[in-house]
Write a protein that holds these residues in place. Structure first.
Motif, PDB file in Angstrom:
ATOM      1  N   ILE A 203      -9.667  -0.567  11.120  1.00  0.00           N
ATOM      2  CA  ILE A 203      -9.196  -1.938  11.346  1.00  0.00           C
ATOM      3  C   ILE A 203      -8.584  -2.509  10.304  1.00  0.00           C
ATOM      4  O   ILE A 203      -7.942  -3.298  10.459  1.00  0.00           O
ATOM      5  CB  ILE A 203     -10.351  -2.855  11.859  1.00  0.00           C
ATOM      6  N   MET A 204      -9.235  -1.889   9.070  1.00  0.00           N
ATOM      7  CA  MET A 204      -8.407  -2.557   7.754  1.00  0.00           C
ATOM      8  C   MET A 204      -6.841  -2.174   7.634  1.00  0.00           C
ATOM      9  O   MET A 204      -5.922  -2.966   7.321  1.00  0.00           O
ATOM     10  CB  MET A 204      -9.014  -2.068   6.518  1.00  0.00           C
ATOM     11  N   ILE A 205      -6.691  -0.832   7.947  1.00  0.00           N
ATOM     12  CA  ILE A 205      -5.234  -0.244   7.934  1.00  0.00           C
ATOM     13  C   ILE A 205      -4.217  -1.116   8.928  1.00  0.00           C
ATOM     14  O   ILE A 205      -3.189  -1.579   8.764  1.00  0.00           O
ATOM     15  CB  ILE A 205      -5.109   1.093   8.061  1.00  0.00           C
ATOM     16  N   ASP A 206      -4.921  -1.415  10.209  1.00  0.00           N
ATOM     17  CA  ASP A 206      -4.201  -2.108  11.297  1.00  0.00           C
ATOM     18  C   ASP A 206      -3.917  -3.352  10.782  1.00  0.00           C
ATOM     19  O   ASP A 206      -2.912  -4.000  11.271  1.00  0.00           O
ATOM     20  CB  ASP A 206      -4.960  -1.883  12.676  1.00  0.00           C
ATOM     21  N   HIS A 207      -4.940  -4.030  10.242  1.00  0.00           N
ATOM     22  CA  HIS A 207      -4.758  -5.603   9.677  1.00  0.00           C
ATOM     23  C   HIS A 207      -3.710  -5.523   8.566  1.00  0.00           C
ATOM     24  O   HIS A 207      -2.600  -6.513   8.778  1.00  0.00           O
ATOM     25  CB  HIS A 207      -6.104  -5.887   9.189  1.00  0.00           C
ATOM     26  N   LEU A 208      -3.523  -4.637   7.925  1.00  0.00           N
ATOM     27  CA  LEU A 208      -2.322  -4.621   6.698  1.00  0.00           C
ATOM     28  C   LEU A 208      -1.090  -4.147   7.321  1.00  0.00           C
ATOM     29  O   LEU A 208      -0.030  -4.964   6.959  1.00  0.00           O
ATOM     30  CB  LEU A 208      -2.797  -3.393   5.509  1.00  0.00           C
ATOM     31  N   ALA A 209      -0.960  -3.593   8.541  1.00  0.00           N
ATOM     32  CA  ALA A 209       0.464  -3.005   9.179  1.00  0.00           C
ATOM     33  C   ALA A 209       0.647  -4.495   9.725  1.00  0.00           C
ATOM     34  O   ALA A 209       2.150  -4.860   9.685  1.00  0.00           O
ATOM     35  CB  ALA A 209       0.034  -1.944   9.941  1.00  0.00           C
ATOM     36  N   ASP A 210      -0.085  -5.196  10.543  1.00  0.00           N
ATOM     37  CA  ASP A 210       0.207  -6.186  11.152  1.00  0.00           C
ATOM     38  C   ASP A 210       0.584  -7.497  10.126  1.00  0.00           C
ATOM     39  O   ASP A 210       1.615  -8.340  10.340  1.00  0.00           O
ATOM     40  CB  ASP A 210      -0.807  -6.807  12.080  1.00  0.00           C
ATOM     41  N   LEU A 211      -0.048  -7.616   9.296  1.00  0.00           N
ATOM     42  CA  LEU A 211      -0.017  -8.703   7.977  1.00  0.00           C
ATOM     43  C   LEU A 211       1.774  -8.720   7.516  1.00  0.00           C
ATOM     44  O   LEU A 211       2.092  -9.505   7.513  1.00  0.00           O
ATOM     45  CB  LEU A 211      -1.053  -8.467   7.099  1.00  0.00           C
ATOM     46  N   PHE A 212       1.908  -7.264   7.082  1.00  0.00           N
ATOM     47  CA  PHE A 212       3.174  -7.116   6.619  1.00  0.00           C
ATOM     48  C   PHE A 212       4.348  -6.889   7.355  1.00  0.00           C
ATOM     49  O   PHE A 212       5.384  -6.278   7.015  1.00  0.00           O
ATOM     50  CB  PHE A 212       2.946  -6.308   5.489  1.00  0.00           C
ATOM     51  N   GLY A 213       3.980  -6.794   8.744  1.00  0.00           N
ATOM     52  CA  GLY A 213       5.190  -6.549   9.766  1.00  0.00           C
ATOM     53  C   GLY A 213       5.587  -5.198   9.733  1.00  0.00           C
ATOM     54  O   GLY A 213       6.636  -5.102  10.050  1.00  0.00           O
ATOM     55  N   LEU A 214       4.661  -4.288   9.549  1.00  0.00           N
ATOM     56  CA  LEU A 214       5.096  -2.816   9.746  1.00  0.00           C
ATOM     57  C   LEU A 214       5.252  -2.326  11.339  1.00  0.00           C
ATOM     58  O   LEU A 214       4.572  -2.981  11.973  1.00  0.00           O
ATOM     59  CB  LEU A 214       4.263  -2.084   8.723  1.00  0.00           C
ATOM     60  N   ARG A 215       5.951  -1.119  11.279  1.00  0.00           N
ATOM     61  CA  ARG A 215       5.984  -0.577  12.685  1.00  0.00           C
ATOM     62  C   ARG A 215       4.438  -0.114  13.007  1.00  0.00           C
ATOM     63  O   ARG A 215       4.250  -0.381  14.196  1.00  0.00           O
ATOM     64  CB  ARG A 215       6.913   0.575  12.620  1.00  0.00           C
ATOM     65  N   SER A 216       3.786   0.633  12.451  1.00  0.00           N
ATOM     66  CA  SER A 216       2.379   1.046  12.928  1.00  0.00           C
ATOM     67  C   SER A 216       2.001   1.313  11.432  1.00  0.00           C
ATOM     68  O   SER A 216       2.394   1.239  10.082  1.00  0.00           O
ATOM     69  CB  SER A 216       2.537   2.349  13.424  1.00  0.00           C
ATOM     70  N   ARG A 217       0.593   1.719  11.660  1.00  0.00           N
ATOM     71  CA  ARG A 217      -0.301   2.080  10.278  1.00  0.00           C
ATOM     72  C   ARG A 217      -0.047   3.365   9.559  1.00  0.00           C
ATOM     73  O   ARG A 217      -0.399   3.571   8.673  1.00  0.00           O
ATOM     74  CB  ARG A 217      -1.783   2.208  10.900  1.00  0.00           C
ATOM     75  N   ASP A 218       0.784   4.066  10.343  1.00  0.00           N
ATOM     76  CA  ASP A 218       1.248   5.036   9.646  1.00  0.00           C
ATOM     77  C   ASP A 218       2.393   4.986   8.670  1.00  0.00           C
ATOM     78  O   ASP A 218       2.498   5.804   7.856  1.00  0.00           O
ATOM     79  CB  ASP A 218       2.050   6.046  10.888  1.00  0.00           C
ATOM     80  N   ASP A 219       2.828   3.628   8.479  1.00  0.00           N
ATOM     81  CA  ASP A 219       3.699   3.550   7.432  1.00  0.00           C
ATOM     82  C   ASP A 219       2.860   3.469   5.968  1.00  0.00           C
ATOM     83  O   ASP A 219       3.545   3.390   5.022  1.00  0.00           O
ATOM     84  CB  ASP A 219       4.447   2.131   7.568  1.00  0.00           C
ATOM     85  N   ILE A 220       1.563   3.102   6.241  1.00  0.00           N
ATOM     86  CA  ILE A 220       0.742   3.132   5.015  1.00  0.00           C
ATOM     87  C   ILE A 220       0.147   4.334   4.779  1.00  0.00           C
ATOM     88  O   ILE A 220      -0.632   4.821   5.440  1.00  0.00           O
ATOM     89  CB  ILE A 220      -0.271   1.971   5.193  1.00  0.00           C
ATOM     90  N   GLU A 221       0.670   5.198   3.906  1.00  0.00           N
ATOM     91  CA  GLU A 221       0.560   6.605   3.895  1.00  0.00           C
ATOM     92  C   GLU A 221      -0.580   6.669   2.656  1.00  0.00           C
ATOM     93  O   GLU A 221      -0.253   6.483   1.560  1.00  0.00           O
ATOM     94  CB  GLU A 221       1.707   7.344   3.467  1.00  0.00           C
ATOM     95  N   PRO A 263       0.745  -8.781  -7.667  1.00  0.00           N
ATOM     96  CA  PRO A 263       0.536  -9.771  -6.894  1.00  0.00           C
ATOM     97  C   PRO A 263       0.922  -9.849  -5.609  1.00  0.00           C
ATOM     98  O   PRO A 263       1.687 -10.300  -4.899  1.00  0.00           O
ATOM     99  CB  PRO A 263       1.436 -10.698  -7.710  1.00  0.00           C
ATOM    100  N   ILE A 264       0.154  -9.133  -5.001  1.00  0.00           N
ATOM    101  CA  ILE A 264       0.129  -8.899  -3.318  1.00  0.00           C
ATOM    102  C   ILE A 264      -1.158  -9.354  -2.779  1.00  0.00           C
ATOM    103  O   ILE A 264      -2.124  -8.868  -2.987  1.00  0.00           O
ATOM    104  CB  ILE A 264       0.590  -7.400  -2.877  1.00  0.00           C
ATOM    105  N   GLU A 265      -0.975 -10.542  -1.800  1.00  0.00           N
ATOM    106  CA  GLU A 265      -1.864 -11.006  -1.157  1.00  0.00           C
ATOM    107  C   GLU A 265      -2.483 -10.280   0.036  1.00  0.00           C
ATOM    108  O   GLU A 265      -1.702 -10.307   0.948  1.00  0.00           O
ATOM    109  CB  GLU A 265      -2.069 -12.428  -0.863  1.00  0.00           C
ATOM    110  N   LEU A 266      -3.446  -9.396   0.084  1.00  0.00           N
ATOM    111  CA  LEU A 266      -4.015  -8.326   1.132  1.00  0.00           C
ATOM    112  C   LEU A 266      -4.814  -9.197   2.312  1.00  0.00           C
ATOM    113  O   LEU A 266      -4.634  -9.072   3.540  1.00  0.00           O
ATOM    114  CB  LEU A 266      -4.851  -7.250   0.533  1.00  0.00           C
ATOM    115  N   ARG A 267      -5.446 -10.110   1.898  1.00  0.00           N
ATOM    116  CA  ARG A 267      -6.420 -10.842   3.001  1.00  0.00           C
ATOM    117  C   ARG A 267      -7.324  -9.837   3.510  1.00  0.00           C
ATOM    118  O   ARG A 267      -7.388 -10.000   4.784  1.00  0.00           O
ATOM    119  CB  ARG A 267      -5.358 -11.546   3.956  1.00  0.00           C
TER     120      ARG A 267
END
Length: 300
Positions: A203-221, A263-267
């Motif tokens: 759920i955390m990786i999905d949150h980051l993908a949504d927060l930063f407008g990525l295509r999917s969680r797979d973009d966060i390697e 300086p990246i706000e992850l929330r």
């Protein structure tokens, strides 16, 4: 078989040299004490006292037994004291489970405070993902865990859960990392360098993908996932990997300027909870440990 009272009566007679004085110190009648000694002699099959003399004398066999009796009675006294400490929650071993982030950020401070205030207790600490810790808790192999709230049930009939003040997750890199030269940094600028961290909830990786407008969680390697924060931290210091963790997990490295906070706000706050079994007999020391957890986390 003989009991501790009989052994204590035997020791009292050896100290006083007569049955009357020993009976008074034992707070029983002389016939009762004499019967206790006689029963002990019958059980072990040897005579402990030569009653033909005054004061009565311990036989050679009695002297040999006395050495062991003194040790046994001392251990019994210590055991009684230990049981008293256990009942009060002041002694014994508590089996504690923590996630990688909770262990690295607040675990040491909690245990240090708790052990300082409860000098007879011991801690056996396991570090693993929340799902693994929950399974060990169910099997009663752990007494209390600090788990990630995102991996815990919202409601449960089997667990007693209490929230801990959250901490905010951040992104870190080594000193001299190429991203530090960028005039304006975005999360997308970080993606080519890959990430390292603990075993994160999906759920955390999905949150980051949504927060930063990525295509999917797979973009966060995630190049490294480990419950050993020290390994992950050191790998980041010696590479261009980026670290996803809490500032309290790398406070020493930040102070030494080995690691830099970006300086990246992850929330993405770490929402931890203490968890115990509802229907299990709680270790008496759990109450004092929970108090230490509250005090440490409230102090930040």
């Amino acid at each position: 078989m003989f009991n501790l009272n009989q052994l204590n009566h035997f020791r009292l007679v050896t100290e006083t040299g007569n049955f009357a004085s020993a009976a008074r110190r034992a707070h029983i009648t002389q016939p009762a004490l004499s019967n206790s000694i006689r029963t002990l002699e019958e059980h072990i099959g040897v005579q402990l006292f030569d009653r033909s003399e005054r004061p009565i004398r311990v036989t050679p066999a009695g002297r040999d037994l006395l050495v062991r009796v003194d040790v046994l009675l001392a251990e019994a006294k210590n055991l009684k004291k230990e049981i008293g400490y256990l009942v009060q929650g002041l002694a014994g071993e508590l089996r504690i489970g923590m996630t990688a982030h909770s262990a690295a950020s607040i675990g040491g401070a909690i245990l240090g405070k708790w052990l300082t205030e409860n000098g007879q207790v011991r801690a056996d600490v396991s570090v693993a993902s929340t799902s693994v810790l929950l399974d060990l808790l169910r099997k009663e192999k752990l007494d209390l865990i600090i788990g990630d709230g995102r991996d815990l049930p919202t409601r449960s009939s089997e667990f007693e859960m209490a929230s801990i003040p959250p901490q905010q997750g951040r992104v870190f890199c080594r000193a001299g990392h190429p991203v530090l030269d960028l005039p304006k940094l975005s999360f997308q600028d970080l993606l080519p360098y890959r990430f390292a961290g603990a075993h994160f909830p999906t759920i955390m990786i999905d949150h980051l993908a949504d927060l930063f407008g990525l295509r999917s969680r797979d973009d966060i390697e995630l190049a490294i996932e480990s419950d050993n924060i020290a390994i992950v931290r050191d790998a980041v210091i010696h590479s261009d990997l980026l670290l996803l963790t809490l500032p309290s997990c790398v406070s020493n490295e930040l102070a030494a300027k080995l690691i830099v906070e970006l300086p990246i706000e992850l929330r993405t706050p770490a929402n931890w909870q203490t968890v115990t079994l509802k229907n299990a007999i709680a270790h008496p020391a759990i109450a004092s440990l929970k108090t230490a957890i509250i005090q440490v986390t409230q102090q930040g």
